[in-house]
Design an enzyme around this catalytic site. Sequence first.
Site, mmCIF file in Angstrom:
data_model
loop_
_atom_site.group_PDB
_atom_site.id
_atom_site.type_symbol
_atom_site.label_atom_id
_atom_site.label_comp_id
_atom_site.label_asym_id
_atom_site.label_seq_id
_atom_site.Cartn_x
_atom_site.Cartn_y
_atom_site.Cartn_z
ATOM 1 N N ASP A 53 0.854 -1.180 0.000
ATOM 2 C CA ASP A 53 0.000 0.000 0.000
ATOM 3 C C ASP A 53 0.890 1.230 0.000
ATOM 4 O O ASP A 53 1.834 1.328 0.787
ATOM 5 C CB ASP A 53 -0.933 0.032 1.208
ATOM 6 C CG ASP A 53 -2.165 0.890 0.955
ATOM 7 O OD1 ASP A 53 -3.252 0.319 0.780
ATOM 8 O OD2 ASP A 53 -2.020 2.124 0.908
ATOM 9 N N ILE A 89 3.397 0.595 -7.368
ATOM 10 C CA ILE A 89 3.291 -0.508 -8.337
ATOM 11 C C ILE A 89 2.910 -0.025 -9.730
ATOM 12 O O ILE A 89 2.788 -0.830 -10.650
ATOM 13 C CB ILE A 89 2.328 -1.618 -7.847
ATOM 14 C CG1 ILE A 89 1.009 -1.039 -7.289
ATOM 15 C CG2 ILE A 89 2.996 -2.432 -6.746
ATOM 16 C CD1 ILE A 89 -0.010 -0.711 -8.316
ATOM 17 N N ASN A 115 -5.266 -5.053 -6.657
ATOM 18 C CA ASN A 115 -6.433 -4.430 -6.029
ATOM 19 C C ASN A 115 -6.329 -2.907 -5.924
ATOM 20 O O ASN A 115 -7.337 -2.236 -5.777
ATOM 21 C CB ASN A 115 -6.621 -5.041 -4.626
ATOM 22 C CG ASN A 115 -7.662 -4.317 -3.809
ATOM 23 O OD1 ASN A 115 -8.866 -4.473 -4.013
ATOM 24 N ND2 ASN A 115 -7.198 -3.501 -2.862
ATOM 25 N N TYR A 186 -12.532 5.847 -14.731
ATOM 26 C CA TYR A 186 -12.563 4.617 -13.932
ATOM 27 C C TYR A 186 -13.182 3.467 -14.717
ATOM 28 O O TYR A 186 -12.656 2.345 -14.717
ATOM 29 C CB TYR A 186 -13.362 4.899 -12.659
ATOM 30 C CG TYR A 186 -13.539 3.745 -11.719
ATOM 31 C CD1 TYR A 186 -12.487 3.280 -10.945
ATOM 32 C CD2 TYR A 186 -14.791 3.140 -11.566
ATOM 33 C CE1 TYR A 186 -12.664 2.235 -10.051
ATOM 34 C CE2 TYR A 186 -14.982 2.098 -10.685
ATOM 35 C CZ TYR A 186 -13.912 1.647 -9.921
ATOM 36 O OH TYR A 186 -14.093 0.609 -9.051
ATOM 37 N N LYS A 190 -11.268 0.024 -15.728
ATOM 38 C CA LYS A 190 -11.766 -1.260 -15.236
ATOM 39 C C LYS A 190 -12.165 -2.185 -16.381
ATOM 40 O O LYS A 190 -12.032 -3.412 -16.268
ATOM 41 C CB LYS A 190 -12.945 -1.034 -14.288
ATOM 42 C CG LYS A 190 -12.549 -0.441 -12.941
ATOM 43 C CD LYS A 190 -11.524 -1.300 -12.212
ATOM 44 C CE LYS A 190 -11.341 -0.890 -10.768
ATOM 45 N NZ LYS A 190 -10.299 -1.688 -10.076
ATOM 46 N N THR A 220 -16.280 0.474 0.876
ATOM 47 C CA THR A 220 -14.887 0.887 1.016
ATOM 48 C C THR A 220 -14.844 2.408 0.940
ATOM 49 O O THR A 220 -15.868 3.064 0.732
ATOM 50 C CB THR A 220 -13.999 0.311 -0.106
ATOM 51 O OG1 THR A 220 -14.357 0.935 -1.347
ATOM 52 C CG2 THR A 220 -14.177 -1.200 -0.235
#
Length: 318
Positions: A53, A89, A115, A186, A190, A220
């Site tokens: 993270d 990442i 994720n 987004y 995705k 979330t």
Amino acid sequence: MTAATPPTGPTGPTAPTGLCAGRVVAVTGAGRGLGRAHALAFAAEGARLVVNDLGVGLDGSAQPDGPADRVVEEIRAAGGEAVAHGGDITTAEGAASLVATALDAFGRLDTLVNNAGFLRDRMLVNLDEDDWDAVVRVHLKGHFLPLKHAAAHWRAEAKAGRTHAARVINTSSGAGLLGSVGQGNYSAAKAGILGLTLVAAAEMGRYGVQVNAIAPAARTRMTERTFAETMAAPADDGFDAMAPENVSPLVVWLGSAASDGVTGRVFETEAGRITVMEGWQPGPTADKGTRWTPAEAGEATRELLASARRPQPVYGVR
């Protein structure tokens, strides 16, 4: 190794079975939300974790806290094994170091869960290029680079005669399947993850690597406003339908050796529901056998549309 605390189910803690005993799992964006739930669930089943993270805010801005370290502490306090990784990442260096961290700490890598992500929602006419680039970079490039470096490791292992039951679980979204108003960046990222999943599954199967994707719905930081109307209090039986922990059992199974033969698939999952998504399939077809005129093509297309299934509505369209 003592398994980490098992995840909580609708009627209390679910008993761990050791499904992932001996496996090493790297989870990106694992400091909070779904990633944290996945990491704890894998640890409860005996896996050793690399908890990645970057510690950024909902929009990708820098934050002072270190959520990956806190998740590692949770896992270790419950008797599990985990190390933190704070690399970016979305860079080749950060993605390579994620794999290197697993190898240095535990000597192997078996499962990668992609994720990490954040939101910068705007209607298309108000969407800045920077907001487009940032979201596509973190979601799509942030899937590609860890996948690339993990796949290169597993290919080298296979060529050396050490084939792993390797697993990759990518994270898409209903927005990637159907689109979502105000989330063009987004949704595009995705949807791209779905295409990447199919290609990776086809290319890496020969090396013992299975690649699947999930489209989860859960509470979330990213979804708390989107699902505000549906995130009611838990039901009388104690089942919190929007808890991120509801998604993790499928992810753990897909990340285990028990999922042998399952690859190139996309699953919607929320609450107690799992759906196999069937993607683009050929529908009604007309073939003239030669070139159409524009008018003929239009008439034929209207006839085809009349007999085709209507598409699901885009999220946010009323």
